[in-house]
Design a protein around this motif. Structure first.
Motif, mmCIF file in Angstrom:
data_model
loop_
_atom_site.group_PDB
_atom_site.id
_atom_site.type_symbol
_atom_site.label_atom_id
_atom_site.label_comp_id
_atom_site.label_asym_id
_atom_site.label_seq_id
_atom_site.Cartn_x
_atom_site.Cartn_y
_atom_site.Cartn_z
ATOM 1 N N PRO A 261 -100.769 -128.878 -7.778
ATOM 2 C CA PRO A 261 -102.137 -128.875 -7.250
ATOM 3 C C PRO A 261 -103.160 -128.802 -8.389
ATOM 4 N N PRO A 262 -104.315 -129.455 -8.235
ATOM 5 C CA PRO A 262 -105.310 -129.521 -9.311
ATOM 6 C C PRO A 262 -105.722 -128.154 -9.871
ATOM 7 N N GLU A 263 -105.865 -127.162 -9.007
ATOM 8 C CA GLU A 263 -106.284 -125.840 -9.493
ATOM 9 C C GLU A 263 -105.179 -125.181 -10.325
ATOM 10 N N HIS A 264 -103.931 -125.421 -9.981
ATOM 11 C CA HIS A 264 -102.812 -124.904 -10.779
ATOM 12 C C HIS A 264 -102.740 -125.639 -12.109
ATOM 13 N N LEU A 265 -102.966 -126.943 -12.070
ATOM 14 C CA LEU A 265 -102.947 -127.749 -13.290
ATOM 15 C C LEU A 265 -104.007 -127.258 -14.271
ATOM 16 N N ALA A 266 -105.210 -127.024 -13.778
ATOM 17 C CA ALA A 266 -106.292 -126.536 -14.642
ATOM 18 C C ALA A 266 -105.928 -125.178 -15.240
ATOM 19 N N TYR A 267 -105.382 -124.291 -14.432
ATOM 20 C CA TYR A 267 -104.970 -122.966 -14.900
ATOM 21 C C TYR A 267 -103.902 -123.093 -15.989
ATOM 22 N N MET A 268 -102.910 -123.949 -15.756
ATOM 23 C CA MET A 268 -101.816 -124.120 -16.713
ATOM 24 C C MET A 268 -102.319 -124.706 -18.030
ATOM 25 N N LEU A 269 -103.179 -125.703 -17.958
ATOM 26 C CA LEU A 269 -103.730 -126.290 -19.189
ATOM 27 C C LEU A 269 -104.503 -125.246 -19.988
ATOM 28 N N ASP A 270 -105.333 -124.453 -19.306
ATOM 29 C CA ASP A 270 -106.109 -123.419 -20.001
ATOM 30 C C ASP A 270 -105.193 -122.359 -20.613
ATOM 31 N N LEU A 271 -104.110 -122.031 -19.932
ATOM 32 C CA LEU A 271 -103.181 -121.017 -20.416
ATOM 33 C C LEU A 271 -102.333 -121.533 -21.581
ATOM 34 N N ILE A 272 -101.736 -122.684 -21.420
ATOM 35 C CA ILE A 272 -100.751 -123.196 -22.370
ATOM 36 C C ILE A 272 -101.400 -123.870 -23.578
ATOM 37 N N GLY B 80 -98.323 -116.363 -13.584
ATOM 38 C CA GLY B 80 -99.419 -115.518 -13.111
ATOM 39 C C GLY B 80 -100.315 -116.286 -12.151
ATOM 40 N N ASN B 81 -101.182 -115.562 -11.449
ATOM 41 C CA ASN B 81 -102.127 -116.161 -10.500
ATOM 42 C C ASN B 81 -101.441 -117.005 -9.428
ATOM 43 N N GLY B 82 -100.193 -116.680 -9.095
ATOM 44 C CA GLY B 82 -99.473 -117.433 -8.070
ATOM 45 C C GLY B 82 -98.994 -118.794 -8.523
ATOM 46 N N VAL B 83 -99.003 -119.044 -9.823
ATOM 47 C CA VAL B 83 -98.593 -120.330 -10.373
ATOM 48 C C VAL B 83 -97.188 -120.192 -10.956
ATOM 49 N N PHE B 84 -96.306 -121.075 -10.525
ATOM 50 C CA PHE B 84 -94.935 -121.094 -11.017
ATOM 51 C C PHE B 84 -94.602 -122.466 -11.578
ATOM 52 N N MET B 85 -93.840 -122.474 -12.644
ATOM 53 C CA MET B 85 -93.235 -123.722 -13.105
ATOM 54 C C MET B 85 -91.863 -123.773 -12.437
ATOM 55 N N ILE B 86 -91.613 -124.829 -11.686
ATOM 56 C CA ILE B 86 -90.375 -125.017 -10.940
ATOM 57 C C ILE B 86 -89.542 -126.017 -11.748
ATOM 58 N N ASP B 87 -88.639 -125.494 -12.569
ATOM 59 C CA ASP B 87 -88.005 -126.313 -13.601
ATOM 60 C C ASP B 87 -86.496 -126.404 -13.493
ATOM 61 N N TYR B 88 -86.003 -127.460 -14.140
ATOM 62 C CA TYR B 88 -84.611 -127.515 -14.566
ATOM 63 C C TYR B 88 -84.592 -127.102 -16.025
ATOM 64 N N VAL B 89 -83.568 -126.384 -16.419
ATOM 65 C CA VAL B 89 -83.311 -126.138 -17.838
ATOM 66 C C VAL B 89 -82.243 -127.142 -18.232
ATOM 67 N N MET B 90 -82.521 -127.886 -19.287
ATOM 68 C CA MET B 90 -81.597 -128.926 -19.759
ATOM 69 C C MET B 90 -81.227 -128.639 -21.213
#
Length: 165
Positions: free
Chosen positions: A32-43, A149-159
């Motif tokens: 979702p756009p709001e999660h994307l913005a949060y992740m970009l600002d964080l990372i 944080g803030n209800g944002v999760f990265m839903i990943d595979y570890v490779m």
């Protein structure tokens, strides 16, 4: 002509700019756009990137095509013999030209000259980049949900890719 080089502190602004151009295209149907913005600002905030480069001794790579920045990667040691590929992004205008493969090959070559046996990464479970990694010898070893944080999760595979294979 493609040039891969070590990135320096001055390049971190370009890393952030590229991420802000690439991520919305890559993740628009996944995050979702709001999660994307949060992740970009964080990372991708400059203080965090600077700390990773200068204090945590992470390696950042910059890729230029005809002198123009088009891709970047970032990796570091996470345990003895294991390096983690934290970031690898190629601008959509240059995808399909083999730049991602060249970056992976560059990183593997660097790691093989040192005492590393494994390159690990996380990829969003819904990101088609997973197939790129599989084509380049990575295998899924597990699923991982990372709480940002803030209800944002990265839903990943570890490779992982075993080096020397």
């Amino acid at each position: 002509m493609i040039n891969i080089r070590l990135a320096n502190v001055e390049d971190l602004i370009t890393v952030e700019r590229l991420a802000r151009e690439i991520w919305p295209v890559t993740y628009n149907s996944i995050v979702p756009p709001e999660h994307l913005a949060y992740m970009l600002d964080l990372i991708y905030n400059n203080d965090r990137l600077r700390d990773q480069l200068l204090n945590q001794h992470h390696t950042f790579l910059m890729v230029e095509s005809d002198g123009k920045p088009v891709a970047f990667a970032h990796y570091s040691t996470i345990e003895p013999g294991v390096s983690k590929l934290h970031k690898i992004y190629v601008h959509q205008s240059t995808q399909g030209q083999g730049i991602g493969k060249q970056l992976i090959d560059y990183i593997i070559s660097d790691l093989q000259s040192k005492p590393y046996h494994t390159l690990r990464l996380n990829v969003n479970r819904y990101n088609k980049a997973r197939f790129f990694y599989e084509k380049n010898g990575f295998a899924i070893i597990k699923e991982e949900d990372v709480d940002l944080g803030n209800g944002v999760f990265m839903i990943d595979y570890v490779m992982e890719k075993k080096l020397g294979q």
